[in-house]
Design a protein around this motif. Structure first.
Motif, PDB file in Angstrom:
ATOM      1  N   GLU A   1      16.199  36.440 -72.890  1.00 17.66           N
ATOM      2  CA  GLU A   1      15.827  36.036 -71.535  1.00 17.66           C
ATOM      3  C   GLU A   1      14.873  37.066 -70.929  1.00 17.66           C
ATOM      4  OE1 GLU A   1      19.717  35.731 -69.767  1.00 17.66           O
ATOM      5  OE2 GLU A   1      19.701  33.547 -69.993  1.00 17.66           O
TER       6      GLU A   1
ATOM      7  N   ALA B   1      17.205  33.828 -59.660  1.00 16.40           N
ATOM      8  CA  ALA B   1      17.336  33.862 -61.117  1.00 16.40           C
ATOM      9  C   ALA B   1      17.558  35.288 -61.613  1.00 16.40           C
ATOM     10  CB  ALA B   1      16.100  33.248 -61.790  1.00 16.40           C
ATOM     11  N   GLY B   2      18.208  36.107 -60.804  1.00 16.32           N
ATOM     12  CA  GLY B   2      18.489  37.485 -61.187  1.00 16.32           C
ATOM     13  C   GLY B   2      17.334  38.432 -61.012  1.00 16.32           C
TER      14      GLY B   2
ATOM     15  N   SER C   1      16.709  37.082 -67.070  1.00 15.72           N
ATOM     16  CA  SER C   1      16.788  36.029 -66.066  1.00 15.72           C
ATOM     17  C   SER C   1      17.179  34.709 -66.685  1.00 15.72           C
ATOM     18  CB  SER C   1      15.432  35.849 -65.386  1.00 15.72           C
ATOM     19  OG  SER C   1      15.422  36.447 -64.139  1.00 15.72           O
ATOM     20  N   ASP C   2      17.950  33.954 -65.967  1.00  9.94           N
ATOM     21  CA  ASP C   2      18.330  32.612 -66.388  1.00  9.94           C
ATOM     22  C   ASP C   2      17.068  31.744 -66.412  1.00  9.94           C
ATOM     23  OD1 ASP C   2      19.256  30.040 -66.693  1.00  9.94           O
ATOM     24  OD2 ASP C   2      20.964  30.301 -65.341  1.00  9.94           O
ATOM     25  N   VAL C   3      16.640  31.362 -67.616  1.00 12.62           N
ATOM     26  CA  VAL C   3      15.387  30.616 -67.763  1.00 12.62           C
ATOM     27  C   VAL C   3      15.440  29.299 -67.003  1.00 12.62           C
ATOM     28  CG1 VAL C   3      13.880  29.459 -69.423  1.00 12.62           C
ATOM     29  CG2 VAL C   3      14.827  31.714 -69.952  1.00 12.62           C
ATOM     30  N   ALA C   4      16.594  28.662 -66.977  1.00 12.02           N
ATOM     31  CA  ALA C   4      16.722  27.376 -66.296  1.00 12.02           C
ATOM     32  C   ALA C   4      16.455  27.503 -64.792  1.00 12.02           C
ATOM     33  CB  ALA C   4      18.113  26.796 -66.532  1.00 12.02           C
ATOM     34  N   LYS C   5      16.700  28.685 -64.250  1.00 14.56           N
ATOM     35  CA  LYS C   5      16.513  28.886 -62.818  1.00 14.56           C
ATOM     36  C   LYS C   5      15.205  29.596 -62.476  1.00 14.56           C
ATOM     37  CE  LYS C   5      21.513  29.270 -62.032  1.00 14.56           C
ATOM     38  NZ  LYS C   5      22.609  30.168 -61.567  1.00 14.56           N
TER      39      LYS C   5
ATOM     40  N   GLN D   1      13.543  42.101 -63.075  1.00 18.65           N
ATOM     41  CA  GLN D   1      14.992  42.215 -63.112  1.00 18.65           C
ATOM     42  C   GLN D   1      15.387  43.630 -62.666  1.00 18.65           C
ATOM     43  OE1 GLN D   1      18.629  42.489 -63.325  1.00 18.65           O
ATOM     44  NE2 GLN D   1      18.042  40.456 -64.061  1.00 18.65           N
TER      45      GLN D   1
END
Length: 452
Positions: free
Chosen positions: A68, A439-440, A272-276, A294
């Protein structure tokens, strides 16, 4: 500054707490009957706690090219066009400045040349692949040809080009993660569509020469145009030996008409959450650039620099860097508070372990509180206060100038700086208008522009 009860490892005597002030006074009075000598009994525990905290710092690992992303950039297509137009037009025009022979029935062919070609192209999103763009535009030039009987003739050229080309991303020779117009890959998807007219020749010759010339132009674009660097994402200098990075995400988000690029390093920090991520980097009106980092990546960089002795680990109790200082620092995390559009509160959590001093051993928790702000188009990170859990230190504010605090601030502002967006032949500036978190990542957004 808010005063709260602080945690320490001072010894207790007879069930009663012996405060730091009492111990200091006792040492100054050379008294051995106050219980302060019991504080020395805890020094081994404090030192052990410190060593465990340092051992828990992870450092560098293997670079996961499928991991990620820890850094990210979004560029709306109007920004991509601003970066690409000049370099693409130059390369395409140079390719179409050529001469040759056109096959004509009944002749050995007629010699021709195209001079002073010009192209004005624009890129737009395409559904042909995840990173495909459609290059459309007009082209023209001066066409000269030697025709039997008529001799040398000249005519203006005008036409259009329509070509679907994937964009690719890779590290370049400058150490940047760069976005390329990948024309060699485009050939495998299909040839460019070329139209054009030779306007001032006799109509019979125009009808004969036009299709042959368009085929040659098509072949030349397909065969001669190299992979073209459009823009770069310059990695911040984290000052870490052995740091590696690689692109792990590259896609064109059709909803926002923006390219999204994600990068990961070999620092053992969360991604990071790729989906977000698309939502976190979404661009509003008046925005065409977003940058994300991040916070854990910054913390791990600082930790590693402390282990490599590039950032001071030892201090006096009042925050002055000292190679023989009794106070050892460990950085824990960078906490992100609730964001408004113009500011994000941040808290750098750290711990201090005091051992080896003559008057006692203890540990305490600290926090450097800052605000990441956007004002008048510029991003800044302002230190507001340093606070300790239960600290009675009179000079707590001095810790705001400690190297681990200032390096954290410097790395964070460097990662969210318009200088990380690099054009191929032009400068890039970003007027920031929003900071936030999602997303972090900490995210900076603004309006980017290009200049010669």
């Amino acid at each position: 500054m808010k005063k709260v009860a602080w945690r320490n490892n001072l010894a207790w005597f007879g069930g009663a707490g012996v405060g730091m002030g009492a111990c200091v006074a006792a040492v100054m009075a050379l008294s051995a009957g106050t219980g302060c000598e019991m504080a020395q009994a805890n020094c081994g525990d404090v030192e052990s706690d410190y060593e465990q905290a340092v051992q828990a710092e992870s450092g560098l690992g293997e670079l996961d090219v499928h991991g990620e992303p820890q850094l990210a950039m979004a560029l709306r297509m109007d920004m991509v066009n601003g970066l690409a137009n000049k370099v693409l037009s130059t390369v395409l025009s140079e390719t179409l400045d050529f001469e040759g022979t056109l096959p004509v029935s009944g002749t050995q062919g007629v010699s021709f040349n195209v001079a002073r070609p010009s192209l004005q192209v624009e890129l737009e999103a395409s559904s042909a692949c995840d990173t495909c763009v459609r290059m459309k535009g007009d082209w023209g030039g001066d066409f000269g040809v030697t025709i039997p009987v008529l001799g040398r003739q000249s005519s203006p050229l005008s036409g259009s080009v329509d070509w679907t080309v994937p964009l690719s991303v890779e590290r370049d020779a400058n150490g940047e993660v760069a976005i390329f117009f990948d024309s060699p890959a485009a050939v495998r998807m299909g040839a460019p569509r070329i139209t054009g007219s030779i306007e001032s020749l006799p109509s019979t010759w125009s009808r004969t020469l036009e299709p042959a010339l368009m085929r040659l132009v098509q072949e030349r674009l397909a065969d001669e145009v190299p992979k073209v660097r459009i823009a770069g994402y310059a990695m911040p200098n984290f000052g870490v030996a052995g740091l590696e990075f690689a692109p792990t995400l590259f896609k064109l988000d059709n909803r926002s008409n923006a390219l999204i690029l994600g990068v990961r390093t070999n620092l053992d920090a969360p991604g990071s959450d790729v989906a977000k991520l698309s939502s976190a980097l979404s661009l509003s009106e008046g925005q065409n650039v977003a940058l994300g980092v991040q916070p854990g990546l910054i913390v791990e960089s600082v930790r590693l620099a402390m282990r490599e002795e590039k950032i001071a680990r030892r201090y006096s109790l009042t925050g002055d860097e000292r190679s023989d200082g009794p106070t050892y620092a460990v950085v824990d995390s960078l906490q992100v508070g609730s964001a408004s559009e113009s500011a994000v509160p941040l808290g750098l959590d750290f711990r201090l372990f005091n051992h080896g001093a003559g008057w006692g051993c203890f540990s305490m928790d600290g926090r450097a509180v800052s605000a990441l702000k956007v004002e008048d188009g510029q991003v800044s990170l302002d230190l507001e206060k340093v606070e300790f859990t239960g600290s009675r230190l009179a000079d707590a504010a001095n810790w705001g100038a400690s190297q681990f605090v200032t390096r954290t601030q410097g790395l964070l502002t460097a990662a969210l700086n318009d200088e990380v967006v690099v054009g191929s032949e032009m400068g890039v500036s970003v007027r920031s208008n929003q900071v936030g978190a999602g997303a972090g990542m900490l995210v900076l957004k603004g309006q980017g522009s290009t200049a010669e």
